[in-house]
Design a protein around this motif. Structure first.
Motif, PDB file in Angstrom:
ATOM      1  N   LEU A 295      45.016  19.285  56.293  1.00  0.00           N
ATOM      2  CA  LEU A 295      43.845  18.440  56.082  1.00  0.00           C
ATOM      3  C   LEU A 295      42.541  19.213  56.249  1.00  0.00           C
ATOM      4  CD1 LEU A 295      45.076  15.223  57.935  1.00  0.00           C
ATOM      5  CD2 LEU A 295      45.070  15.668  55.466  1.00  0.00           C
ATOM      6  N   GLN A 296      42.585  20.278  57.028  1.00  0.00           N
ATOM      7  CA  GLN A 296      41.376  21.050  57.294  1.00  0.00           C
ATOM      8  C   GLN A 296      40.925  21.822  56.050  1.00  0.00           C
ATOM      9  OE1 GLN A 296      40.581  21.219  61.176  1.00  0.00           O
ATOM     10  NE2 GLN A 296      38.786  20.892  59.923  1.00  0.00           N
ATOM     11  N   ASN A 297      41.798  21.910  55.051  1.00  0.00           N
ATOM     12  CA  ASN A 297      41.496  22.688  53.849  1.00  0.00           C
ATOM     13  C   ASN A 297      40.783  21.896  52.761  1.00  0.00           C
ATOM     14  OD1 ASN A 297      42.586  25.589  53.841  1.00  0.00           O
ATOM     15  ND2 ASN A 297      44.246  24.451  54.796  1.00  0.00           N
ATOM     16  N   VAL A 298      40.304  20.712  53.060  1.00  0.00           N
ATOM     17  CA  VAL A 298      39.751  19.846  52.021  1.00  0.00           C
ATOM     18  C   VAL A 298      38.596  20.489  51.278  1.00  0.00           C
ATOM     19  CG1 VAL A 298      38.259  18.639  53.695  1.00  0.00           C
ATOM     20  CG2 VAL A 298      38.862  17.532  51.519  1.00  0.00           C
ATOM     21  N   ASP A 299      37.733  21.235  51.953  1.00  0.00           N
ATOM     22  CA  ASP A 299      36.574  21.792  51.255  1.00  0.00           C
ATOM     23  C   ASP A 299      36.957  22.904  50.277  1.00  0.00           C
ATOM     24  OD1 ASP A 299      37.239  23.475  53.332  1.00  0.00           O
ATOM     25  OD2 ASP A 299      35.235  23.538  54.225  1.00  0.00           O
ATOM     26  N   ALA A 300      38.120  23.541  50.492  1.00  0.00           N
ATOM     27  CA  ALA A 300      38.585  24.545  49.534  1.00  0.00           C
ATOM     28  C   ALA A 300      39.032  23.902  48.230  1.00  0.00           C
ATOM     29  CB  ALA A 300      39.727  25.361  50.136  1.00  0.00           C
ATOM     30  N   TYR A 301      39.350  22.596  48.267  1.00  0.00           N
ATOM     31  CA  TYR A 301      39.783  21.873  47.069  1.00  0.00           C
ATOM     32  C   TYR A 301      38.654  21.034  46.469  1.00  0.00           C
ATOM     33  CZ  TYR A 301      44.504  23.362  48.140  1.00  0.00           C
ATOM     34  OH  TYR A 301      45.612  24.133  48.372  1.00  0.00           O
ATOM     35  N   THR A 302      37.441  21.209  46.983  1.00  0.00           N
ATOM     36  CA  THR A 302      36.284  20.475  46.457  1.00  0.00           C
ATOM     37  C   THR A 302      35.122  21.440  46.198  1.00  0.00           C
ATOM     38  OG1 THR A 302      35.631  19.972  48.745  1.00  0.00           O
ATOM     39  CG2 THR A 302      36.877  18.269  47.542  1.00  0.00           C
ATOM     40  N   PRO A 303      35.336  22.503  45.395  1.00  0.00           N
ATOM     41  CA  PRO A 303      34.257  23.463  45.158  1.00  0.00           C
ATOM     42  C   PRO A 303      33.105  22.853  44.359  1.00  0.00           C
ATOM     43  CG  PRO A 303      36.085  23.885  43.676  1.00  0.00           C
ATOM     44  CD  PRO A 303      36.559  22.846  44.659  1.00  0.00           C
ATOM     45  N   PHE A 304      31.994  23.546  44.360  1.00  0.00           N
ATOM     46  CA  PHE A 304      30.776  23.120  43.664  1.00  0.00           C
ATOM     47  C   PHE A 304      30.225  21.816  44.246  1.00  0.00           C
ATOM     48  CE2 PHE A 304      33.189  25.714  40.643  1.00  0.00           C
ATOM     49  CZ  PHE A 304      32.242  26.668  40.303  1.00  0.00           C
ATOM     50  N   ALA A 305      30.494  21.598  45.532  1.00  0.00           N
ATOM     51  CA  ALA A 305      30.003  20.380  46.182  1.00  0.00           C
ATOM     52  C   ALA A 305      29.143  20.673  47.410  1.00  0.00           C
ATOM     53  CB  ALA A 305      31.178  19.492  46.594  1.00  0.00           C
TER      54      ALA A 305
ATOM     55  N   ASN B 229      41.265  29.221  48.148  1.00  0.00           N
ATOM     56  CA  ASN B 229      40.100  29.573  47.341  1.00  0.00           C
ATOM     57  C   ASN B 229      40.494  30.132  45.978  1.00  0.00           C
ATOM     58  OD1 ASN B 229      38.979  28.973  49.750  1.00  0.00           O
ATOM     59  ND2 ASN B 229      38.080  30.974  50.135  1.00  0.00           N
ATOM     60  N   LEU B 230      41.698  30.660  45.887  1.00  0.00           N
ATOM     61  CA  LEU B 230      42.162  31.203  44.606  1.00  0.00           C
ATOM     62  C   LEU B 230      42.274  30.114  43.543  1.00  0.00           C
ATOM     63  CD1 LEU B 230      44.863  33.700  45.903  1.00  0.00           C
ATOM     64  CD2 LEU B 230      42.641  34.265  44.907  1.00  0.00           C
ATOM     65  N   ASN B 231      42.348  28.849  43.987  1.00  0.00           N
ATOM     66  CA  ASN B 231      42.404  27.738  43.024  1.00  0.00           C
ATOM     67  C   ASN B 231      41.130  27.642  42.194  1.00  0.00           C
ATOM     68  OD1 ASN B 231      45.012  26.542  43.580  1.00  0.00           O
ATOM     69  ND2 ASN B 231      44.186  25.960  45.554  1.00  0.00           N
ATOM     70  N   TRP B 232      40.026  28.177  42.704  1.00  0.00           N
ATOM     71  CA  TRP B 232      38.757  28.117  41.963  1.00  0.00           C
ATOM     72  C   TRP B 232      38.812  28.918  40.666  1.00  0.00           C
ATOM     73  CZ3 TRP B 232      35.203  29.722  46.669  1.00  0.00           C
ATOM     74  CH2 TRP B 232      35.351  28.763  47.701  1.00  0.00           C
ATOM     75  N   LEU B 233      39.809  29.780  40.552  1.00  0.00           N
ATOM     76  CA  LEU B 233      39.920  30.631  39.367  1.00  0.00           C
ATOM     77  C   LEU B 233      40.708  29.976  38.243  1.00  0.00           C
ATOM     78  CD1 LEU B 233      40.696  33.964  41.238  1.00  0.00           C
ATOM     79  CD2 LEU B 233      38.516  33.319  40.172  1.00  0.00           C
ATOM     80  N   GLN B 234      41.293  28.808  38.520  1.00  0.00           N
ATOM     81  CA  GLN B 234      42.088  28.143  37.481  1.00  0.00           C
ATOM     82  C   GLN B 234      41.212  27.823  36.276  1.00  0.00           C
ATOM     83  OE1 GLN B 234      44.774  24.981  38.623  1.00  0.00           O
ATOM     84  NE2 GLN B 234      44.829  25.706  40.749  1.00  0.00           N
ATOM     85  N   GLY B 235      41.684  28.195  35.106  1.00  0.00           N
ATOM     86  CA  GLY B 235      40.929  27.928  33.885  1.00  0.00           C
ATOM     87  C   GLY B 235      39.965  29.025  33.504  1.00  0.00           C
ATOM     88  N   THR B 236      39.767  30.015  34.368  1.00  0.00           N
ATOM     89  CA  THR B 236      38.841  31.100  34.041  1.00  0.00           C
ATOM     90  C   THR B 236      39.522  32.234  33.291  1.00  0.00           C
ATOM     91  OG1 THR B 236      39.245  32.324  36.097  1.00  0.00           O
ATOM     92  CG2 THR B 236      37.531  30.614  36.138  1.00  0.00           C
ATOM     93  N   GLY B 237      40.847  32.284  33.329  1.00  0.00           N
ATOM     94  CA  GLY B 237      41.571  33.388  32.722  1.00  0.00           C
ATOM     95  C   GLY B 237      41.762  34.561  33.649  1.00  0.00           C
TER      96      GLY B 237
ATOM     97  N   ASP C  68      41.990  18.803  38.333  1.00  0.00           N
ATOM     98  CA  ASP C  68      41.662  17.880  39.429  1.00  0.00           C
ATOM     99  C   ASP C  68      42.207  18.434  40.746  1.00  0.00           C
ATOM    100  OD1 ASP C  68      40.908  15.752  40.986  1.00  0.00           O
ATOM    101  OD2 ASP C  68      42.382  14.345  40.166  1.00  0.00           O
ATOM    102  N   LEU C  69      41.546  19.479  41.250  1.00  0.00           N
ATOM    103  CA  LEU C  69      42.032  20.160  42.452  1.00  0.00           C
ATOM    104  C   LEU C  69      42.171  19.204  43.628  1.00  0.00           C
ATOM    105  CD1 LEU C  69      39.921  23.470  42.390  1.00  0.00           C
ATOM    106  CD2 LEU C  69      42.265  23.126  41.589  1.00  0.00           C
ATOM    107  N   ALA C  70      41.112  18.439  43.878  1.00  0.00           N
ATOM    108  CA  ALA C  70      41.122  17.551  45.041  1.00  0.00           C
ATOM    109  C   ALA C  70      42.147  16.435  44.884  1.00  0.00           C
ATOM    110  CB  ALA C  70      39.730  16.963  45.262  1.00  0.00           C
ATOM    111  N   GLY C  71      42.208  15.843  43.701  1.00  0.00           N
ATOM    112  CA  GLY C  71      43.147  14.748  43.476  1.00  0.00           C
ATOM    113  C   GLY C  71      44.590  15.194  43.589  1.00  0.00           C
ATOM    114  N   ASN C  72      44.897  16.329  42.988  1.00  0.00           N
ATOM    115  CA  ASN C  72      46.266  16.846  43.058  1.00  0.00           C
ATOM    116  C   ASN C  72      46.656  17.171  44.496  1.00  0.00           C
ATOM    117  OD1 ASN C  72      46.398  16.650  40.271  1.00  0.00           O
ATOM    118  ND2 ASN C  72      45.882  18.803  39.928  1.00  0.00           N
ATOM    119  N   TRP C  73      45.729  17.814  45.204  1.00  0.00           N
ATOM    120  CA  TRP C  73      45.963  18.159  46.618  1.00  0.00           C
ATOM    121  C   TRP C  73      46.172  16.901  47.459  1.00  0.00           C
ATOM    122  CZ3 TRP C  73      42.560  17.157  50.804  1.00  0.00           C
ATOM    123  CH2 TRP C  73      42.858  17.830  52.010  1.00  0.00           C
ATOM    124  N   ALA C  74      45.306  15.904  47.239  1.00  0.00           N
ATOM    125  CA  ALA C  74      45.373  14.669  48.025  1.00  0.00           C
ATOM    126  C   ALA C  74      46.666  13.913  47.768  1.00  0.00           C
ATOM    127  CB  ALA C  74      44.168  13.787  47.700  1.00  0.00           C
ATOM    128  N   ARG C  75      47.065  13.823  46.513  1.00  0.00           N
ATOM    129  CA  ARG C  75      48.288  13.078  46.182  1.00  0.00           C
ATOM    130  C   ARG C  75      49.525  13.771  46.766  1.00  0.00           C
ATOM    131  NH1 ARG C  75      45.088  11.964  41.633  1.00  0.00           N
ATOM    132  NH2 ARG C  75      45.668  13.906  40.567  1.00  0.00           N
TER     133      ARG C  75
END
Length: 359
Positions: A112-122, A188-196, A319-326
């Motif tokens: 649960l402590q990792n929530v901010d890693a799944y909500t970048p640009f916020a 944090n590596l999830n932030w690279l998804q979609g960048t190639g 949907d990083l946060a949604g996938n993580w939360a579910r």
């Protein structure tokens, strides 16, 4: 009879009483030998402040409380006790009474402590990141209970400043990331998804060597880490992303050891943890005030990711946060509730996230 002869016994008696009192105080003071551990070296600002503004502050607090106890600290830093991510297990098993753990490297035990890693640009500034982290630990029982289950006492979170991209070559757009290997820590590596880009796991303490040896071409890291660890020496291009300041880790105590400490010492730990948060933020502000000037003089080349590219990056992420939360919800953990609580705290801080992860 002369006055000095009359006073001589009185003076002697007073001196004896003072000496006896001092001796009694010295005898009453108890020295406690405790260990504070971190997997990071003291070149990092947060480790410096853990020493000065937490551990050493505990002794100042104890002096203010009557000086009955004094702590003789053993500082086991730079992985001498355990490396990150092994620090969490070291604290669980009581290898140190107090220490620094990093939840980014323990998603299974501190999910649960990792929530901010799944909500970048916020949440792009460290002071608000620190406030949001403290609100979560205060207001969401499930976040606190993670530490209880591990036999730990949570004393303080602390934030990192906004992440930048440190690169061996210029990066001006998302297209420049395609096909490149980029280092990062944990989620944090999830932030690279979609960048190639291809994400490669590393730690702040290991990243210099990995960059130098070509394990990856670029690195996601807080700007303060670049300053502390000199990443710019091997990757001189620094791109400001305005992506995220994260809750970086925690000061914790081993519960079994903590419960054996006198109440005054436990109270001193709580007070020192609050002092640490204030002084760490001040130290980080001071370090960042002239960081661009300092690093530029050392050969770094700064740029800022254009706003349109930043918006494109944020929108391109799954949907990083949604996938993580579910995923956590399915395990019986309140993932969705934590995302909502986190984003609500972000908005209470007066911030408008580039992506509304709870909506």
């Amino acid at each position: 009879m002369r006055l000095d002869r009359l006073l001589r016994p009185v003076i002697a008696t007073a001196a004896f009483v003072a000496l006896a009192a001092a001796s009694a105080v010295a005898q009453a003071q108890q020295t406690l030998r405790l260990t504070f551990a971190s997997g990071y070296p003291p070149t990092f600002i947060f480790v410096q402040e853990m020493q000065r503004s937490f551990a050493e502050e505990m002794n100042r607090e104890l002096a203010r409380k009557g000086n009955r106890y004094r702590i003789e600290w053993n500082f086991a830093l730079a992985g001498t006790l355990a490396r990150i991510p092994g620090m969490l297990e070291a604290m669980e098993t009581g290898q140190a009474e107090f220490g620094h753990v990093a939840h980014l490297f323990a998603p299974g035990k501190l999910p649960l402590q990792n929530v901010d890693a799944y909500t970048p640009f916020a949440l792009p500034d460290h002071r608000n990141a620190g406030r949001v982290a403290q609100e979560l630990i205060r207001d969401v029982p499930a976040v606190r209970e993670q530490y209880t289950r591990l036999g730990l006492v949570h004393l303080s979170d602390f934030p990192l400043d906004d992440y930048v991209l440190v690169s061996k070559v210029p990066i001006n757009s998302m297209a420049d990331l395609r096909g490149r290997k980029v280092g990062g820590a944990g989620a944090n590596l999830n932030w690279l998804q979609g960048t190639g880009a291809a994400g490669v796991a590393t730690t702040g303490a290991q990243a210099y060597t990995d960059l130098k040896n070509g394990v990856f071409d670029a690195l996601l890291a807080p700007l303060s880490f670049v300053l502390n660890a000199k990443y710019h020496e091997v990757a001189p291009h620094i791109v400001r992303l305005n992506v995220a300041s994260l809750n970086a880790g925690q000061i914790v105590a081993n519960r079994a050891a903590y419960d054996k400490l006198p109440p005054e010492v436990r109270e001193a730990a709580v007070a020192a943890a609050a002092t640490f948060r204030t002084r760490y933020n001040d130290a980080l502000d001071k370090a960042l005030a002239d960081v661009e000037k300092t690093l530029t003089a050392a050969g770094a080349k700064f740029s800022t990711l254009p706003a349109a590219e930043r918006a494109r990056w944020a929108a391109s992420l799954p949907d990083l946060a949604g996938n993580w939360a579910r995923e956590l919800d399915a395990k019986g953990l309140p993932g969705t509730a934590v995302v909502k609580a986190h984003m609500a705290a972000v908005r209470r801080a007066g911030l408008e996230p580039a992506r509304a992860w709870d909506r």
